[in-house]
Design a protein around this motif. Structure first.
Motif, PDB file in Angstrom:
ATOM      1  N   UNK A 140      -6.523 -35.732   3.386  1.00 51.89           N
ATOM      2  CA  UNK A 140      -7.345 -34.655   3.947  1.00 51.89           C
ATOM      3  C   UNK A 140      -7.989 -33.792   2.857  1.00 51.89           C
ATOM      4  N   UNK A 141      -7.813 -34.216   1.605  1.00 51.20           N
ATOM      5  CA  UNK A 141      -8.408 -33.516   0.456  1.00 51.20           C
ATOM      6  C   UNK A 141      -7.863 -32.089   0.302  1.00 51.20           C
ATOM      7  N   UNK A 142      -6.611 -31.877   0.709  1.00 52.46           N
ATOM      8  CA  UNK A 142      -5.978 -30.566   0.588  1.00 52.46           C
ATOM      9  C   UNK A 142      -4.891 -30.529  -0.491  1.00 52.46           C
ATOM     10  N   UNK A 143      -4.744 -31.642  -1.213  1.00 55.26           N
ATOM     11  CA  UNK A 143      -3.755 -31.684  -2.285  1.00 55.26           C
ATOM     12  C   UNK A 143      -4.331 -31.016  -3.526  1.00 55.26           C
ATOM     13  N   UNK A 144      -3.643 -29.995  -4.007  1.00 58.20           N
ATOM     14  CA  UNK A 144      -4.117 -29.229  -5.167  1.00 58.20           C
ATOM     15  C   UNK A 144      -3.285 -29.555  -6.396  1.00 58.20           C
TER      16      UNK A 144
ATOM     17  N   UNK B 280       0.359 -26.937  -3.183  1.00 58.12           N
ATOM     18  CA  UNK B 280      -0.810 -27.055  -2.309  1.00 58.12           C
ATOM     19  C   UNK B 280      -0.691 -26.190  -1.064  1.00 58.12           C
ATOM     20  N   UNK B 281       0.541 -25.964  -0.592  1.00 60.28           N
ATOM     21  CA  UNK B 281       0.743 -25.239   0.661  1.00 60.28           C
ATOM     22  C   UNK B 281       0.868 -23.731   0.477  1.00 60.28           C
ATOM     23  N   UNK B 282       1.159 -23.277  -0.740  1.00 64.18           N
ATOM     24  CA  UNK B 282       1.317 -21.839  -0.954  1.00 64.18           C
ATOM     25  C   UNK B 282      -0.024 -21.125  -0.849  1.00 64.18           C
ATOM     26  N   UNK B 283      -0.045 -19.958  -0.218  1.00 66.92           N
ATOM     27  CA  UNK B 283      -1.308 -19.199  -0.074  1.00 66.92           C
ATOM     28  C   UNK B 283      -1.766 -18.627  -1.403  1.00 66.92           C
ATOM     29  N   UNK B 284      -3.005 -18.188  -1.432  1.00 69.06           N
ATOM     30  CA  UNK B 284      -3.558 -17.621  -2.673  1.00 69.06           C
ATOM     31  C   UNK B 284      -3.459 -16.098  -2.695  1.00 69.06           C
ATOM     32  N   UNK B 285      -3.244 -15.515  -1.536  1.00 72.71           N
ATOM     33  CA  UNK B 285      -3.158 -14.065  -1.429  1.00 72.71           C
ATOM     34  C   UNK B 285      -1.788 -13.567  -1.876  1.00 72.71           C
TER      35      UNK B 285
ATOM     36  N   UNK C  79       6.762 -30.717  -5.957  1.00 71.86           N
ATOM     37  CA  UNK C  79       6.043 -29.669  -6.691  1.00 71.86           C
ATOM     38  C   UNK C  79       4.597 -29.582  -6.211  1.00 71.86           C
ATOM     39  N   UNK C  80       3.916 -30.725  -6.102  1.00 69.96           N
ATOM     40  CA  UNK C  80       2.510 -30.737  -5.683  1.00 69.96           C
ATOM     41  C   UNK C  80       2.357 -30.277  -4.236  1.00 69.96           C
ATOM     42  N   UNK C  81       3.302 -30.650  -3.374  1.00 63.80           N
ATOM     43  CA  UNK C  81       3.240 -30.223  -1.969  1.00 63.80           C
ATOM     44  C   UNK C  81       3.362 -28.707  -1.859  1.00 63.80           C
TER      45      UNK C  81
END
Length: 419
Positions: A46-50, A106-111, A101-103
């Motif tokens: 889903x292109x959401x992996x950061x 990727x799931x942690x918010x930026x705020x 680690x990658x999961x």
């Protein structure tokens, strides 16, 4: 906000899965494996992996992949592979931390505010899960033949050991009077309850109001830790907890527990005989006598001592395949993290692991508040000392909790330094 909420829900699902059952016990597939690798594929497709860009997180990811890849240099020609199932299991163990680690990253918010909320809720969720684990241990205590044991700990038979045959590791621990709930290794349950004490201290030690939830959490953590009869809990976790909460609180807690226990014994004299004859207490007696005997041999269960087979094993690896070790599947019982690292990846693996430990210590210096610093330092000490029992950073299930704390700490440092 909706997207952030959905991501947080997925993150909490990963933490929940650490206490989940075996979905397919016969082939050894657990709930956490399905969630971790399924979620990883979902985020990737889903292109959401950061992928991290800050130096700290990048260094950790690089070293985790280095640890994962080095054993392949010998595993390509598996001369030293004990069993193919062991080889596959160890490959998964060393791949999982990087995936986790990658999961989480990727799931942690930026705020900043949302990160703090995830940290608070995530840590409290761990305390709820530990309370559930204690309830399960109590149930198993009264129902030792329950099918729940294999549902949560698997059905892998370890063979003949200590006079017992055709038993799982969890069932063997029960014969010694040790109760671990969903876990099948004593050192792991000792670690998670020790971590629970540190989390409890971090969340509640400065909370003045005596709310019921706070008290219940502490009671369940102490009961669960004691029922495990784990040296990790008694020798490492409990002292670190007392250090964290401070001398005054420690003394109040000690005398409160002592008074309640004394009243309970006075009102139930038959408990004295029951407790004194309990199988698990022999491990406490052994610890107490360790101060006057072979200290290292007793407190490390023979891992570091004059007759240690582990030292001989390390010397064998370094004399035979020093650079990259014997590869995956070459060591069946990982009683010491450094032994497994050297056996699988040789000196290159040991170098990567040593650098990883130094990198993981950096957040202790970068965190701003003393409360955060103390928690992370004590968490790091607990993890490192526990690695004398086994490679804790790659241990099934418990590594989820470890990497949640590490990843969210790295993200907090990155976010706060950019504010």
């Amino acid at each position: 906000m909706n997207l952030a909420l959905k991501k947080s829900t997925l993150l909490y699902a990963v933490i929940l899965s650490a206490f989940g059952p075996y979905i397919f016990p016969s082939v050894g597939i657990r709930l956490d494996q399905l969630i971790i690798y399924g979620l990883f594929l979902f985020l990737l497709l889903s292109n959401n992996l950061k992928f991290p860009r800050d130096n700290l997180s990048l260094s950790i990811i690089f070293l985790l992949f280095a640890l994962f890849l080095f054993p392949f240099f010998s595993a390509i020609k598996p001369t030293y592979v004990i069993a193919n199932s062991l080889l596959l299991a160890q490959i998964e163990n060393y791949l999982q931390p990087a995936i986790i680690f990658l999961i989480f990253f990727s799931l942690l918010p930026s705020n900043k505010k949302e990160i703090e909320e995830v940290l608070q809720f995530g840590l409290e969720l761990i305390l709820w899960l530990l309370s559930f684990n204690t309830i399960l241990s109590i149930y198993i205590f009264f129902n030792p033949d329950t099918a729940l044991i294999q549902i949560f700990t698997g059905s892998k038979i370890i063979g003949d050991f200590g006079g017992y045959s055709d038993v799982t590791l969890a069932e063997l621990n029960l014969t010694a009077g040790k109760f671990a709930g969903v876990f099948n290794q004593t050192f792991i349950v000792g670690f998670v309850y020790s971590l629970g004490l540190l989390i409890w201290s971090y969340l509640y030690k400065n909370v003045k109001e005596q709310n019921l939830k706070k008290i219940i959490f502490l009671i369940f953590i102490l009961i669960g830790g004691i029922m495990s009869f784990s040296k990790v809990f008694m020798v490492i976790g409990a002292p670190l907890f007392l250090l964290f909460i401070g001398i005054k609180r420690a003394l109040i807690l000690f005398f409160t527990i002592f008074a309640l226990f004394s009243i309970m014994l006075l009102n139930n004299p038959q408990l004295i005989e029951l407790i004194s004859n309990y199988e698990g207490l022999k491990y406490v007696y052994r610890l107490l006598t360790g101060f006057s005997g072979n200290f290292l041999n007793i407190f490390t269960s023979g891992r570091i001592g004059s007759d240690s087979a582990i030292i001989e094993g390390i010397i064998l690896v370094l004399n035979t395949k020093p650079l990259f070790g014997f590869g995956y599947g070459s060591i069946e019982t990982s009683d010491l993290s450094f032994y497994e690292i050297i056996s699988l990846g040789g000196l290159m693996g040991l170098l990567a692991y040593t650098f990883l430990l130094f990198i993981l210590l950096i957040p202790a210096y970068k965190l701003k508040s003393l409360r955060d610093k103390y928690f992370y330092i004590l968490f790091f000490l607990l993890t490192i000392i526990s690695s004398l029992a086994a490679p804790i950073f790659t241990a099934n299930r418990v590594s989820i909790l470890i990497w949640f704390i590490i990843v969210i700490t790295c993200v907090r440092i990155k976010r706060f330094s950019s504010v």
